[in-house]
Design a protein around this motif. Structure first.
Motif, PDB file in Angstrom:
ATOM      1  N   GLN A 172    -108.850   7.952-101.482  1.00  0.00           N
ATOM      2  CA  GLN A 172    -108.192   9.177-101.047  1.00  0.00           C
ATOM      3  C   GLN A 172    -109.080  10.393-101.318  1.00  0.00           C
ATOM      4  OE1 GLN A 172    -105.184   9.187 -99.406  1.00  0.00           O
ATOM      5  NE2 GLN A 172    -105.437   6.950 -99.514  1.00  0.00           N
ATOM      6  N   LYS A 173    -109.222  11.265-100.328  1.00  0.00           N
ATOM      7  CA  LYS A 173    -110.072  12.451-100.468  1.00  0.00           C
ATOM      8  C   LYS A 173    -109.567  13.357-101.593  1.00  0.00           C
ATOM      9  CE  LYS A 173    -113.186  13.778 -98.164  1.00  0.00           C
ATOM     10  NZ  LYS A 173    -113.424  14.733 -97.098  1.00  0.00           N
ATOM     11  N   SER A 174    -108.262  13.458-101.763  1.00  0.00           N
ATOM     12  CA  SER A 174    -107.713  14.297-102.835  1.00  0.00           C
ATOM     13  C   SER A 174    -108.197  13.833-104.200  1.00  0.00           C
ATOM     14  CB  SER A 174    -106.183  14.287-102.786  1.00  0.00           C
ATOM     15  OG  SER A 174    -105.713  14.949-101.629  1.00  0.00           O
ATOM     16  N   ASP A 175    -108.239  12.525-104.396  1.00  0.00           N
ATOM     17  CA  ASP A 175    -108.715  11.978-105.674  1.00  0.00           C
ATOM     18  C   ASP A 175    -110.211  12.198-105.845  1.00  0.00           C
ATOM     19  OD1 ASP A 175    -106.167  11.125-106.330  1.00  0.00           O
ATOM     20  OD2 ASP A 175    -106.458   9.115-105.493  1.00  0.00           O
ATOM     21  N   LEU A 176    -110.951  12.161-104.723  1.00  0.00           N
ATOM     22  CA  LEU A 176    -112.390  12.390-104.786  1.00  0.00           C
ATOM     23  C   LEU A 176    -112.674  13.833-105.200  1.00  0.00           C
ATOM     24  CD1 LEU A 176    -115.201  11.185-104.332  1.00  0.00           C
ATOM     25  CD2 LEU A 176    -115.055  11.938-101.948  1.00  0.00           C
ATOM     26  N   VAL A 177    -111.952  14.776-104.617  1.00  0.00           N
ATOM     27  CA  VAL A 177    -112.130  16.183-104.975  1.00  0.00           C
ATOM     28  C   VAL A 177    -111.724  16.406-106.433  1.00  0.00           C
ATOM     29  CG1 VAL A 177    -111.247  18.533-104.572  1.00  0.00           C
ATOM     30  CG2 VAL A 177    -111.943  17.090-102.642  1.00  0.00           C
TER      31      VAL A 177
END
Length: 210
Positions: free
Chosen positions: A146-151
């Motif tokens: 998930q991009k949110s977790d990456l950020v």
């Protein structure tokens, strides 16, 4: 308080559309030779979903294929993309290097992308983006995809407490909002009007970031 600007790569800094079609065609040519595909290359379908995690890409493009075949297809695709990047068949968006240089003076710049590590590194190396970017984060570095977790990982590792996420798709916008950052949408090749409505700000050219 440390401010940071976290950029998406595909469709934000790098014009993926320039290498997408030849890389996809080359990949599906291989599939055809192996009797694993007998239709046209699904370029339009991919353009609609660019920015989503790669497992989702290949599940969408090849819903009848096994997981093993999808993984192999992705390997071939990545190889073709990297070949094209190194041959400079792609390009950064207009003013990208100038904007990154200016922004890097007073901000810490990072990349958080759904692209794979080798692919991202090929772009960084080809255009010498390490001049401006402190670190590149691939979706491969987190288990959730998930991009949110990456950020969130970018923020935690670099003690970031404020700033913005700049990207073209809803995953970038939501990654900003989920982490209490400003969401800046770029209205470029793969952007969707409905998705951009959820951004805090929308730009039509990278130069507007200045």
């Amino acid at each position: 308080m440390k401010q940071a600007l976290i950029f998406d790569m595909d469709g934000t800094l790098f014009q993926t559309n320039l290498i997408l079609e030849p890389a996809l065609i080359a990949t599906f040519d291989v599939l055809r030779k192996n009797n694993l595909w007998d239709e046209d290359t699904p370029i339009d379908t991919y353009r609609e979903i660019i920015g989503v995690p790669l497992p989702v890409v290949w599940k969408t493009l090849c819903p009848s294929h096994t997981l093993l075949i999808r993984e192999k297809s992705n390997e071939i695709f990545q190889e073709k993309l990297i070949e094209l990047i190194k041959a400079k068949k792609g390009s950064l968006y207009p003013n990208a290097e100038f904007v990154l240089e200016r922004l890097s003076i007073d901000n810490s710049l990072y990349i958080a992308s759904n692209g794979q590590e080798a692919y991202l590194q090929a772009i960084v190396d080809t255009y010498d983006l390490n001049r401006f970017i402190k670190k590149v984060y691939s979706i491969q570095s987190i288990s959730s995809g998930q991009k949110s977790d990456l950020v969130k990982k970018v923020m935690n590792e670099n003690y970031i407490t404020g700033g913005a996420v700049i990207g073209d798709r809803l995953s970038d916008i939501m990654a900003a909002k989920d982490n209490k950052l400003t969401a800046i949408g770029v209205n470029f090749d793969f952007a969707q009007a409905e998705e951009l409505k959820q951004a805090d700000k929308v730009i039509d050219h990278l130069i507007e970031l200045l």
